[in-house]
Design a protein around this motif. Structure first.
Motif, mmCIF file in Angstrom:
data_model
loop_
_atom_site.group_PDB
_atom_site.id
_atom_site.type_symbol
_atom_site.label_atom_id
_atom_site.label_comp_id
_atom_site.label_asym_id
_atom_site.label_seq_id
_atom_site.Cartn_x
_atom_site.Cartn_y
_atom_site.Cartn_z
ATOM 1 N N LYS A 76 15.616 -3.986 -6.670
ATOM 2 C CA LYS A 76 14.616 -5.004 -6.511
ATOM 3 C C LYS A 76 13.227 -4.556 -6.855
ATOM 4 O O LYS A 76 12.402 -5.079 -7.546
ATOM 5 C CB LYS A 76 14.686 -5.768 -5.346
ATOM 6 C CG LYS A 76 13.552 -6.843 -5.255
ATOM 7 C CD LYS A 76 13.986 -7.662 -3.997
ATOM 8 C CE LYS A 76 12.917 -9.067 -4.032
ATOM 9 N NZ LYS A 76 11.366 -8.766 -4.028
ATOM 10 N N GLU A 77 13.208 -3.354 -6.381
ATOM 11 C CA GLU A 77 11.585 -2.693 -6.408
ATOM 12 C C GLU A 77 11.416 -2.574 -7.779
ATOM 13 O O GLU A 77 10.294 -2.818 -8.253
ATOM 14 C CB GLU A 77 11.594 -1.241 -5.700
ATOM 15 C CG GLU A 77 10.487 -0.599 -5.751
ATOM 16 C CD GLU A 77 10.562 0.786 -5.255
ATOM 17 O OE1 GLU A 77 9.559 1.735 -5.474
ATOM 18 O OE2 GLU A 77 11.601 1.141 -4.528
ATOM 19 N N ILE A 78 12.349 -1.854 -8.470
ATOM 20 C CA ILE A 78 12.079 -1.634 -10.056
ATOM 21 C C ILE A 78 11.955 -2.948 -10.913
ATOM 22 O O ILE A 78 11.225 -3.273 -11.684
ATOM 23 C CB ILE A 78 13.132 -0.617 -10.518
ATOM 24 C CG1 ILE A 78 12.821 0.581 -10.214
ATOM 25 C CG2 ILE A 78 13.596 -0.927 -11.953
ATOM 26 C CD1 ILE A 78 13.725 1.874 -10.498
ATOM 27 N N LYS A 79 12.632 -3.853 -10.550
ATOM 28 C CA LYS A 79 12.846 -5.220 -11.271
ATOM 29 C C LYS A 79 11.373 -5.830 -11.091
ATOM 30 O O LYS A 79 10.959 -6.368 -11.936
ATOM 31 C CB LYS A 79 13.906 -6.046 -10.896
ATOM 32 C CG LYS A 79 15.345 -5.868 -11.490
ATOM 33 C CD LYS A 79 16.445 -6.493 -10.928
ATOM 34 C CE LYS A 79 17.832 -5.871 -11.355
ATOM 35 N NZ LYS A 79 18.888 -6.851 -11.055
ATOM 36 N N ARG A 129 14.443 -5.389 -21.243
ATOM 37 C CA ARG A 129 14.308 -5.121 -19.743
ATOM 38 C C ARG A 129 14.964 -4.192 -19.179
ATOM 39 O O ARG A 129 14.678 -3.408 -18.358
ATOM 40 C CB ARG A 129 14.732 -6.319 -18.929
ATOM 41 C CG ARG A 129 13.518 -7.629 -19.172
ATOM 42 C CD ARG A 129 13.955 -8.787 -17.980
ATOM 43 N NE ARG A 129 12.852 -9.966 -18.159
ATOM 44 C CZ ARG A 129 11.802 -9.757 -17.252
ATOM 45 N NH1 ARG A 129 11.882 -9.098 -16.348
ATOM 46 N NH2 ARG A 129 10.941 -10.597 -17.284
ATOM 47 N N LEU A 130 16.545 -3.947 -19.474
ATOM 48 C CA LEU A 130 17.057 -2.781 -19.223
ATOM 49 C C LEU A 130 16.715 -1.488 -19.411
ATOM 50 O O LEU A 130 16.489 -0.608 -18.666
ATOM 51 C CB LEU A 130 18.553 -3.150 -19.494
ATOM 52 C CG LEU A 130 19.789 -2.077 -19.243
ATOM 53 C CD1 LEU A 130 19.784 -2.129 -17.449
ATOM 54 C CD2 LEU A 130 21.164 -2.327 -19.688
ATOM 55 N N ALA A 131 16.102 -1.430 -20.527
ATOM 56 C CA ALA A 131 15.316 -0.342 -20.776
ATOM 57 C C ALA A 131 14.164 0.075 -20.077
ATOM 58 O O ALA A 131 14.116 1.294 -19.965
ATOM 59 C CB ALA A 131 15.070 -0.230 -22.569
ATOM 60 N N HIS A 162 4.983 -2.257 -19.107
ATOM 61 C CA HIS A 162 6.130 -2.988 -19.830
ATOM 62 C C HIS A 162 5.856 -4.465 -20.075
ATOM 63 O O HIS A 162 4.994 -5.133 -19.270
ATOM 64 C CB HIS A 162 7.346 -2.927 -18.695
ATOM 65 C CG HIS A 162 7.541 -1.551 -18.209
ATOM 66 N ND1 HIS A 162 8.259 -0.806 -18.911
ATOM 67 C CD2 HIS A 162 7.488 -1.003 -17.013
ATOM 68 C CE1 HIS A 162 8.697 0.316 -18.164
ATOM 69 N NE2 HIS A 162 8.104 0.365 -17.022
ATOM 70 N N PHE A 163 6.097 -4.747 -21.212
ATOM 71 C CA PHE A 163 5.807 -6.169 -21.682
ATOM 72 C C PHE A 163 7.371 -6.551 -22.252
ATOM 73 O O PHE A 163 7.336 -6.828 -23.568
ATOM 74 C CB PHE A 163 4.781 -6.418 -22.468
ATOM 75 C CG PHE A 163 4.337 -7.736 -22.441
ATOM 76 C CD1 PHE A 163 3.558 -8.446 -21.509
ATOM 77 C CD2 PHE A 163 4.502 -8.627 -23.510
ATOM 78 C CE1 PHE A 163 3.187 -9.794 -21.626
ATOM 79 C CE2 PHE A 163 4.382 -9.812 -23.531
ATOM 80 C CZ PHE A 163 3.594 -10.509 -22.814
ATOM 81 N N PRO A 164 8.563 -6.591 -21.683
ATOM 82 C CA PRO A 164 9.765 -6.863 -22.439
ATOM 83 C C PRO A 164 9.900 -8.168 -22.941
ATOM 84 O O PRO A 164 9.445 -9.191 -22.229
ATOM 85 C CB PRO A 164 10.900 -6.604 -21.477
ATOM 86 C CG PRO A 164 10.261 -6.919 -19.961
ATOM 87 C CD PRO A 164 8.737 -6.396 -20.238
ATOM 88 N N LEU A 165 9.920 -8.348 -24.284
ATOM 89 C CA LEU A 165 9.968 -9.731 -24.770
ATOM 90 C C LEU A 165 11.334 -10.478 -24.963
ATOM 91 O O LEU A 165 12.223 -9.827 -24.775
ATOM 92 C CB LEU A 165 9.541 -9.792 -26.402
ATOM 93 C CG LEU A 165 8.352 -9.115 -26.526
ATOM 94 C CD1 LEU A 165 8.114 -8.620 -28.197
ATOM 95 C CD2 LEU A 165 7.319 -9.891 -26.267
#
Length: 243
Positions: A191-194, A131-133, A121-124
């Protein structure tokens, strides 16, 4: 009396000719507008195809190398023991990433166990739902459906990219994949996923990723070509050099 009737006829004929001229000019105007619209569409398409890697940021530095090697925490498909390793840093809301999604999927199918494919992941920052995706894909991954959610998110990008209730759409995707709704909802905000998404992002920053998609092939950043054939040639060369 006859002279007055002729004058009326002439006046009527003049109005008719003026009306015809207006209609003709209107048709020409519509034709010009249509031509300009198609010109803009063609220009936009060309820009999309040939300027893909610039949508997410500046021109990639081809001298960059992958700092964080592929690990068990990564999402990898294909032969994990393959000698050719492709790592993609991607943003689910990025139009360029959506363009390359089917190309990379086809590569995975065509090369089979000769190449491993890893998604990071590299959410711009400019993509409000990126990020939600990413969280949604990771939450699905907790139920062994990461790649299925990955595909749904890219294939339906226009359905959620600018929505204020994108989470609702992702929950619908989860339902279509028969995921446990309560688990998905909890994991989506965990928190783990974030932390997982943030760790991917920071690993990209360390490797000088500044645009999406960015692809590393056997640890080296490559210039992403505009079409499948050129991308396939690059992978073929890597396979040939790593028997």
């Amino acid at each position: 009396m006859e002279e007055q009737q002729i004058t009326k006829k002439e006046r009527w004929e003049l109005k008719r000719q003026e009306k015809l001229e207006r209609q003709e000019n209107g048709a020409k105007s519509r034709l010009i507008k249509r031509f300009l619209l198609w010109a803009l569409v063609l220009a936009g398409t060309a820009g999309l195809i040939f300027g893909m890697v610039k949508l997410g940021g500046s021109e990639p530095d081809q001298s960059a190398i992958l700092i964080n090697a592929v690990s068990p925490s990564d999402w990898t498909k294909g032969n994990k023991e393959a000698k050719v390793v492709l790592v993609e840093y991607s943003d689910f809301q990025c139009p360029a990433c959506a363009y390359y999604y089917p190309l990379l999927k086809k590569l995975s199918q065509d090369f089979g166990d000769k190449v491993s494919f890893t998604y990071r992941h590299f959410p711009l920052r400019q993509h409000i739902n990126a990020r939600l995706a990413a969280y949604a894909a990771e939450a699905a991954g907790k139920q062994n459906k990461f790649w299925e959610m990955h595909d749904l998110i890219f294939e339906n990008q226009t359905k959620w990219e600018n929505r204020g209730d994108a989470e609702k759409v992702f929950k619908e995707f989860a339902n279509s994949l028969d995921l446990n709704a309560d688990l998905f909802k909890n994991d989506l905000d965990s928190k783990e996923i974030k932390d997982k998404v943030e760790n991917d992002l920071q690993s990209g920053v360390k490797s000088q990723v500044n645009s999406t998609p960015t692809i590393f092939l056997n640890g080296k950043k490559i210039e992403v070509p505009p079409n499948y054939d050129e991308l396939q040639n690059i992978i073929n060369e890597a396979v040939k050099n790593n028997p």
